[in-house]
Design a protein around this motif. Structure first.
Motif, PDB file in Angstrom:
ATOM      1  N   HIS A 178      17.789  30.968  33.618  1.00 37.90           N
ATOM      2  CA  HIS A 178      18.954  30.093  33.469  1.00 37.90           C
ATOM      3  C   HIS A 178      19.019  29.535  32.051  1.00 37.90           C
ATOM      4  CE1 HIS A 178      21.981  27.092  34.313  1.00 37.90           C
ATOM      5  NE2 HIS A 178      21.190  26.185  33.797  1.00 37.90           N
ATOM      6  N   PHE A 179      17.867  29.091  31.542  1.00 41.82           N
ATOM      7  CA  PHE A 179      17.829  28.515  30.199  1.00 41.82           C
ATOM      8  C   PHE A 179      18.275  29.531  29.152  1.00 41.82           C
ATOM      9  CE2 PHE A 179      15.360  27.601  26.264  1.00 41.82           C
ATOM     10  CZ  PHE A 179      16.046  26.471  25.898  1.00 41.82           C
ATOM     11  N   THR A 183      22.032  31.416  25.086  1.00 48.97           N
ATOM     12  CA  THR A 183      22.654  32.599  24.495  1.00 48.97           C
ATOM     13  C   THR A 183      24.135  32.664  24.851  1.00 48.97           C
ATOM     14  OG1 THR A 183      22.089  33.972  26.407  1.00 48.97           O
ATOM     15  CG2 THR A 183      20.533  33.965  24.551  1.00 48.97           C
ATOM     16  N   GLY A 184      24.566  31.818  25.783  1.00 50.60           N
ATOM     17  CA  GLY A 184      25.977  31.802  26.154  1.00 50.60           C
ATOM     18  C   GLY A 184      26.378  32.940  27.069  1.00 50.60           C
ATOM     19  N   SER A 185      25.381  33.598  27.677  1.00 52.31           N
ATOM     20  CA  SER A 185      25.731  34.654  28.633  1.00 52.31           C
ATOM     21  C   SER A 185      26.055  34.014  29.984  1.00 52.31           C
ATOM     22  CB  SER A 185      24.581  35.654  28.767  1.00 52.31           C
ATOM     23  OG  SER A 185      23.616  35.174  29.662  1.00 52.31           O
ATOM     24  N   GLU A 186      26.948  34.628  30.691  1.00 49.29           N
ATOM     25  CA  GLU A 186      27.479  33.992  31.903  1.00 49.29           C
ATOM     26  C   GLU A 186      26.595  34.227  33.137  1.00 49.29           C
ATOM     27  OE1 GLU A 186      30.310  32.085  31.810  1.00 49.29           O
ATOM     28  OE2 GLU A 186      30.212  32.430  29.661  1.00 49.29           O
ATOM     29  N   ASP A 187      25.779  35.240  33.093  1.00 47.13           N
ATOM     30  CA  ASP A 187      25.088  35.718  34.292  1.00 47.13           C
ATOM     31  C   ASP A 187      24.402  34.643  35.122  1.00 47.13           C
ATOM     32  OD1 ASP A 187      25.939  37.961  33.142  1.00 47.13           O
ATOM     33  OD2 ASP A 187      24.002  38.990  33.068  1.00 47.13           O
ATOM     34  N   HIS A 188      23.588  33.842  34.448  1.00 41.92           N
ATOM     35  CA  HIS A 188      22.800  32.853  35.188  1.00 41.92           C
ATOM     36  C   HIS A 188      23.307  31.449  34.904  1.00 41.92           C
ATOM     37  CE1 HIS A 188      20.126  36.344  34.985  1.00 41.92           C
ATOM     38  NE2 HIS A 188      19.698  35.945  36.154  1.00 41.92           N
ATOM     39  N   SER A 214      22.275  23.709  24.355  1.00 50.07           N
ATOM     40  CA  SER A 214      23.275  24.781  24.377  1.00 50.07           C
ATOM     41  C   SER A 214      23.900  25.021  23.003  1.00 50.07           C
ATOM     42  CB  SER A 214      24.367  24.474  25.408  1.00 50.07           C
ATOM     43  OG  SER A 214      25.041  23.278  25.050  1.00 50.07           O
ATOM     44  N   GLY A 215      23.835  24.014  22.120  1.00 49.18           N
ATOM     45  CA  GLY A 215      24.429  24.147  20.787  1.00 49.18           C
ATOM     46  C   GLY A 215      23.814  25.263  19.958  1.00 49.18           C
TER      47      GLY A 215
END
Ligand code: ZN
Length: 151
Positions: free
Chosen positions: A92-93, A98-103, A118-119
């Motif tokens: 999740h982290f 990385t801004g990927s949506e998957d998790h 997240s920045g």
């Protein structure tokens, strides 16, 4: 949005100034060293794993504010979780930074704390600083001993 950014910044600086669960854990039964050559961050993660659960964990090391804050927040979020949960939190982290949506969807509310980092998704070099302690945690869980962040 800039208020939120200031808040995130403040949380990161606070963890950097007074990292939680900082120091060696003499009674640990897993340990790994991590190194991020791009920034010079180094970290050692100590775990006490019992009955499939991370009963205790601490870290030592030095590096930039992002790497130290990320390690500090990690120790708070992982302590007491099962090994499987710890891996899921890492996944999740990774998605958060990385801004990927998957998790992207949170496993539980506690994980919202990870948003403060997240920045870094806008700064690919910084992603490695943020994930170093987590890769090192994964290496310790796998009993690998050492990890260098390359991705
Ligand atoms: Zn760094």
């Amino acid at each position: 949005m800039s208020d939120l950014r200031d808040l995130y910044q403040e949380v990161i600086l606070d963890h950097n100034r007074s990292p939680r669960n900082f120091g060696a854990l003499p009674q640990c039964n897993r340990k790994a060293d991590g190194h991020n050559p791009l920034c010079g961050d180094v970290v050692t993660v100590y775990l006490t794993v019992a009955d499939g659960r991370v009963a205790d964990l601490r870290f030592e090391g030095k590096g930039c504010a992002i790497s130290v804050a990320s390690a500090s927040i990690m120790t708070e979020l992982i302590k007491g979780r099962t090994v499987a949960e710890a891996r899921a939190v890492f996944a999740h982290f990774r998605a958060v930074v990385t801004g990927s949506e998957d998790h992207e969807e949170s496993l539980d509310e506690d994980l919202d704390k990870l948003q403060v980092l997240s920045g870094v998704r806008e700064f690919p070099m910084r992603v490695k600083c943020a994930t170093l302690a987590w890769h090192t945690l994964a290496a310790a869980l796998d009993d690998k001993g050492e990890t260098v962040v390359t991705e």
